[in-house]
Design a protein around this motif. Structure first.
Motif, PDB file in Angstrom:
ATOM      1  N   LYS A 167       0.786  -1.204   0.000  1.00  0.00           N
ATOM      2  CA  LYS A 167       0.000   0.000   0.000  1.00  0.00           C
ATOM      3  C   LYS A 167       0.822   1.260   0.000  1.00  0.00           C
ATOM      4  CE  LYS A 167      -4.493   0.631   1.714  1.00  0.00           C
ATOM      5  NZ  LYS A 167      -4.831   1.892   2.072  1.00  0.00           N
ATOM      6  N   SER A 215     -15.985   3.716  -1.144  1.00  0.00           N
ATOM      7  CA  SER A 215     -16.239   2.270  -1.168  1.00  0.00           C
ATOM      8  C   SER A 215     -15.394   1.577  -0.104  1.00  0.00           C
ATOM      9  CB  SER A 215     -15.905   1.691  -2.542  1.00  0.00           C
ATOM     10  OG  SER A 215     -16.679   2.294  -3.550  1.00  0.00           O
ATOM     11  N   VAL A 216     -15.982   0.558   0.492  1.00  0.00           N
ATOM     12  CA  VAL A 216     -15.294  -0.211   1.529  1.00  0.00           C
ATOM     13  C   VAL A 216     -14.976  -1.592   0.957  1.00  0.00           C
ATOM     14  CG1 VAL A 216     -15.436  -1.194   3.840  1.00  0.00           C
ATOM     15  CG2 VAL A 216     -16.480   1.039   3.362  1.00  0.00           C
ATOM     16  N   TYR A 217     -13.711  -1.893   0.829  1.00  0.00           N
ATOM     17  CA  TYR A 217     -13.292  -3.196   0.311  1.00  0.00           C
ATOM     18  C   TYR A 217     -11.875  -3.474   0.783  1.00  0.00           C
ATOM     19  CZ  TYR A 217     -10.757  -0.460  -3.240  1.00  0.00           C
ATOM     20  OH  TYR A 217      -9.924   0.417  -3.883  1.00  0.00           O
ATOM     21  N   LYS A 218     -11.479  -4.699   0.652  1.00  0.00           N
ATOM     22  CA  LYS A 218     -10.102  -5.083   0.972  1.00  0.00           C
ATOM     23  C   LYS A 218      -9.712  -6.219   0.049  1.00  0.00           C
ATOM     24  CE  LYS A 218      -8.672  -5.327   5.256  1.00  0.00           C
ATOM     25  NZ  LYS A 218      -8.432  -5.831   6.637  1.00  0.00           N
ATOM     26  N   SER A 219      -8.599  -6.051  -0.619  1.00  0.00           N
ATOM     27  CA  SER A 219      -8.117  -7.104  -1.509  1.00  0.00           C
ATOM     28  C   SER A 219      -7.463  -8.205  -0.693  1.00  0.00           C
ATOM     29  CB  SER A 219      -7.106  -6.529  -2.502  1.00  0.00           C
ATOM     30  OG  SER A 219      -5.852  -6.312  -1.874  1.00  0.00           O
ATOM     31  N   TYR A 264      -5.200  -4.361   0.387  1.00  0.00           N
ATOM     32  CA  TYR A 264      -5.335  -3.008  -0.144  1.00  0.00           C
ATOM     33  C   TYR A 264      -6.786  -2.558  -0.168  1.00  0.00           C
ATOM     34  CZ  TYR A 264      -0.562  -3.463  -1.856  1.00  0.00           C
ATOM     35  OH  TYR A 264       0.788  -3.637  -1.942  1.00  0.00           O
ATOM     36  N   ASN A 265      -6.963  -1.236  -0.073  1.00  0.00           N
ATOM     37  CA  ASN A 265      -8.300  -0.655  -0.241  1.00  0.00           C
ATOM     38  C   ASN A 265      -8.268   0.589  -1.123  1.00  0.00           C
ATOM     39  OD1 ASN A 265      -7.118   1.247   1.398  1.00  0.00           O
ATOM     40  ND2 ASN A 265      -8.401   0.829   3.191  1.00  0.00           N
ATOM     41  N   ASP A 266      -7.199   0.709  -1.936  1.00  0.00           N
ATOM     42  CA  ASP A 266      -7.057   1.892  -2.791  1.00  0.00           C
ATOM     43  C   ASP A 266      -6.296   1.558  -4.077  1.00  0.00           C
ATOM     44  OD1 ASP A 266      -4.564   1.408  -1.732  1.00  0.00           O
ATOM     45  OD2 ASP A 266      -4.162   3.482  -1.158  1.00  0.00           O
ATOM     46  N   PRO A 300     -12.009  -6.792  -5.584  1.00  0.00           N
ATOM     47  CA  PRO A 300     -12.641  -7.087  -4.288  1.00  0.00           C
ATOM     48  C   PRO A 300     -14.125  -6.736  -4.276  1.00  0.00           C
ATOM     49  CG  PRO A 300     -10.669  -5.705  -4.032  1.00  0.00           C
ATOM     50  CD  PRO A 300     -11.004  -5.729  -5.480  1.00  0.00           C
ATOM     51  N   ALA A 317     -15.810  -2.892  -4.251  1.00  0.00           N
ATOM     52  CA  ALA A 317     -15.181  -1.867  -5.080  1.00  0.00           C
ATOM     53  C   ALA A 317     -16.225  -1.167  -5.938  1.00  0.00           C
ATOM     54  CB  ALA A 317     -14.103  -2.496  -5.955  1.00  0.00           C
TER      55      ALA A 317
END
Length: 853
Positions: free
Chosen positions: A8, A484-488, A492-494, A537, A540
């Motif tokens: 990140k 947006s709320v996500y996590k790979s 990552y979230n961006d 994810p 997204a």
């Protein structure tokens, strides 16, 4: 595709970014201030750090791993109570919070974490040691999940990190460390386990060893021998100049210059074979050698077969047995993917693997050039992609470089965290591959796995906007208002391109145009670009105003529709340049819900668009997804994680490198793969409800691809270890027809036939293929497996995966060397018996150990 990790945030100042954009990578690195020491405090270079897995904990609440750092201050100055942070990377993450050691553990971004003092931390005096206990959120089996790349940063100089070079993992050998509870995880592999597995094959006499690998379609041995006492007289048309040069290189320079037999090369019709890569090869004692190919590629592969037929280097006599071979590949696509984005590898390393691919008749090089952690190809008009996106290292501010990942540490000059191929480099690679009849398929990862590009284009935007450029957002890839709320899987979230921005497609068009131009300049055709598509994810785009505006304008109901829109646009861009679209399986899939759970189904929208889908997931209920895609009309390349992902560890033992999120893959795991019927290996329960390939679907299978992702691969020697000899089994499955055991319906007969086939394969490796690489000094440090050992009464029995390989032993607990006694039968000594195998140059493999009282 790679369930592992990524990293990140990028760091740095916009002012420095201006300098970086005007300079090549080496100058950008030189512009970084050298790490300095804060006066009066301990240097990171004089700290020692150890990491230990204490045990895995099992409870009703779940599984976690109890671990610790052991930090010792070897400096004459203290580590202060406040004002510093210790950074490190950790795959799959750690549990953050305030620790009993009075330090705070927190995530910076992605897999980058740091320890910093809590308000009541007292500091670390010279000579003092601090134990830092903390937890990982899951079980640790492989050391791939251990922390890597630690470095120290003082708040007083926040832009400078000093690597802690005296850093080690402590061994994982104690019972409580190895305990896996009731998790169902596979136990460690013992020397006895290995011994029993190795009994699947026996040593063959040299005359019974299969003479060519991969196995030809037809081989008819003759009775005579062609003796070569002088260099062959090579007859070839001008169009086969490269092949003629290869032919000359096959024979030792010590032969007499003239008077040898004729070696005739020609392009012509190979009877009964339609493949352009088909060839015929005949060796006759009275008339010499003739190779005819349906194309120059066929002639090339015939020469590689001739190389196999020649005696090993150093043989007393250079001769070839008479033979007649007609050969053609089973699949037109026989691939190897190398990831150079997560950890960079030089073009010399790429050349080495192109040579190996060509030798074993692999013809597609899938070049994984972009990722969250690195953009590795120079693109005209977008200098930020390499000035920022190809550089990893510590910095205090956003916009200069990517953060450390996979242990690359604070230094932007780290040769694996930082690096890229110039346009000239890439052209050179293209031409090198083309000379070996290998097609390079570049990959541009999107819309996920795109953090390097996202960060680089954001930095470009801020730089140009601050300069008053009205066109600053031309290539912007992310919506600043996206909530947006996500996590790979890589934390990552961006890291996702936003299809709601027209600038995303402007960026894609520019990059595709430049890749096409590179191939044109190289004079090497480009048929497709692999456009990523994996692991977007869940969540997204869902709270992106830009995405929602596009959905409303186009009357799209869900983000799954937005996905279709994105790849419709991508495909249109590629078609404009005369290319078809390739990508991971998700590109051909549609996200939907079944019984409240996310499920992928073949996407009906793109079945007639000529997409080529690379199918990696054959786990967790998706065992038949490749077949479902093919049956639905998609062209597919089989790259199943449980068979073809060569970054997977060979076994569960902690000291065996690699990852294990998908499988453990021994050499026989690859050899046993049945591309068109791999569900045959599944249990009856796992076959229920699964689709087999239809006759129509079989025609959609383009071929196979071995994959190497490089999260854990910084040293090129690690590539050798993980890829070889497993790549040889991939080559066998991709080129040769189905072996008899794969089509035999009777289970007992199939097992007997498989044992015969496996015995031939490993004997070919041990007696011909690998010794040839050794004696040619091909610079391939392939994995030499540990021997199998078993107590048998008052003796120790030893065997090896590669029958006939040299094994040596000791009985005093020391590791064997090239001068230790040979294993020539049962070992009768008492004590700590250690055994290792050695290659033809005396390189030692992994050591096996057993105690005989």
């Amino acid at each position: 595709m790679e369930r592992l990790l990524k990293n990140k945030t990028i760091y740095g100042s916009c002012a420095l970014a201006l300098l970086l954009l005007a300079a090549p990578l080496t100058e950008a690195i030189a512009a970084t201030p050298a790490a300095s020491q804060v006066s009066g405090y301990a240097s990171g270079a004089k700290l020692t750090l150890r990491w230990e897995l204490q045990r895995n904990l099992f409870s009703a609440a779940g599984i976690r791993a109890q671990t610790r750092f052991i930090l010792t201050n070897q400096d004459k100055l203290p580590l202060p109570a406040q004002g510093w942070s210790l950074y490190f990377n950790c795959m799959d993450g750690v549990e953050s919070g305030t620790l009993p050691s009075k330090l705070i553990l927190e995530q910076v971004a992605g897999s980058l974490f740091r320890l910093r003092p809590a308000p009541d931390f007292a500091g670390l005096a010279p000579g003092q040691t601090l134990e830092i206990a903390y937890y990982h959120p899951d079980m640790i089996i492989k050391m791939a999940k251990a922390p890597v790349g630690p470095y120290l940063v003082y708040d007083a100089v926040p832009d400078q990190g000093v690597a802690i070079t005296d850093f080690e993992w402590l061994p994982v050998t104690r019972p409580e460390q190895l305990d896996k509870g009731n998790s169902g995880a596979k136990p460690v592999v013992t020397p006895q386990d290995t011994y029993l597995r190795n009994t699947q094959a026996t040593l063959l006499p040299a005359a019974e060893v299969p003479p060519v690998l991969p196995t030809p379609l037809q081989l008819h041995p003759g009775s005579g021998t062609l003796v070569l006492k002088a260099q062959p007289a090579i007859s070839a048309p001008a169009a086969l100049g490269r092949e003629a040069a290869l032919a000359r290189s096959l024979f030792p320079a010590g032969l007499a210059a003239a008077g040898g037999p004729v070696l005739k090369l020609a392009v012509g019709k190979v009877e009964g074979q339609a493949s352009p890569e088909a060839y015929s090869l005949t060796v006759r004692a009275d008339s010499g050698i003739s190779i005819v190919g349906n194309s120059a590629a066929g002639v090339f592969y015939g020469l590689e077969t001739l190389r196999d037929l020649l005696p090993l280097p150093g043989a007393a006599e250079l001769s070839v047995r008479e033979v007649s071979i007609v050969d053609a590949p089973r699949f037109g696509y026989r691939g190897f993917q190398l990831d150079v984005a997560r950890n960079f590898h030089t073009k010399q390393t790429v050349f080495k693997w192109l040579d190996l691919m060509a030798r074993y008749k692999l013809n597609k090089f899938h070049f994984h050039l972009t990722e969250d952690e690195g953009w590795r190809l120079q693109i005209n008009g977008l200098p930020e992609l390499t000035a920022i996106g190809a550089v990893r290292g510590h910095s205090d501010k956003p916009g200069v470089r990517l953060q450390p990942a996979y242990g690359s540490g604070p230094d932007p000059a780290d040769p694996h965290g930082s690096g890229y191929y110039t346009r000239a480099d890439y052209i050179e690679i293209l031409r090198y591959a083309a000379a070996r009849h290998i097609e390079v398929i570049p990959e541009l990862e999107m819309p996920g796995h795109a953090r390097a590009a996202v960060q680089a284009m954001e930095a470009r935007y801020h730089r140009l906007k601050s300069a008053g450029d009205k066109d600053a957002a031309k290539y912007l890839l992310n919506d600043f208002d996206d909530r947006s709320v996500y996590k790979s899987p890589q934390l990552y979230n961006d890291h996702v391109l936003n299809p709601g921005l027209e600038s995303s497609f402007t960026f894609i068009e520019q990059v595709v145009k430049e890749v096409v131009a590179l191939h044109r300049e190289a004079g090497v055709p480009l048929h497709t670009i692999h456009m990523g598509g994996d692991e977007l994810p869940n969540g997204a785009w869902e709270k992106s105003p830009a995405a929602h505006a596009t959905m409303q304008r186009l009357k799209l109901e869900t983000t799954a529709d937005l996905w279709d829109y994105f790849y419709d646009r991508v495909d249109t861009i590629l078609h404009k340049h005369g290319l078809f679209t390739s990508g991971w399986e998700e590109l051909a899939a549609r996200k939907t819900m079944l019984n409240g759970r996310h499920k992928l189904i073949p996407n009906p929208r793109f079945t007639q668009r000529g997409f080529s889908a690379y199918v990696w997931n054959n786990t967790e209920g998706a065992e038949d997804f490749a077949y479902r895609l093919a049956n639905a009309g998609y062209d597919i390349v089989l790259a199943p994680v449980t068979k073809m992902y060569l970054d997977m560890s060979y076994n569960p033992n902690p000291d065996e490198p690699g990852v294990n999120w998908g499988a453990y893959i021994e050499l026989d795991s690859v050899y046993n793969f049945m591309p068109l019927d791999y569900l045959k290996e599944a249990s009856e329960a796992n076959r229920v409800g699964k689709d087999a390939l239809t006759d129509y679907g079989k025609r959609r299978v383009r071929g196979l691809e071995a994959t190497l992702f490089t999260e854990t691969v910084r040293d090129p020697r690690r590539i050798d270890y993980l890829v070889m000899p497993r790549l040889l089994a991939v080559a066998e499955r991709a080129w040769a027809p189905d072996p008899a055991w794969a089509t035999e319906p009777d289970a007992d007969k199939a097992a007997a036939l498989r044992r015969i086939g496996w015995t031939g394969f490993v004997n070919a490796l041990s007696q011909r293929v690998l010794p040839r690489l050794d004696l040619e000094h091909a610079d391939i440090d392939y994995r030499i497996a540990p021997p199998g050992l078993m107590l048998d009464g008052d003796r120790v029995l030893a065997n090896h995966l590669l029958p006939g390989i040299t094994m040596r032993y000791t009985s005093d607990g020391s590791a064997p060397t090239a001068t230790s006694p040979l294993v020539s039968g049962p070992i009768m000594e008492h004590g700590v018996i250690q055994v290792a195998a050695f290659d033809r140059n005396g390189r030692r493999g992994n050591v096996a150990r057993i105690e005989r009282p």
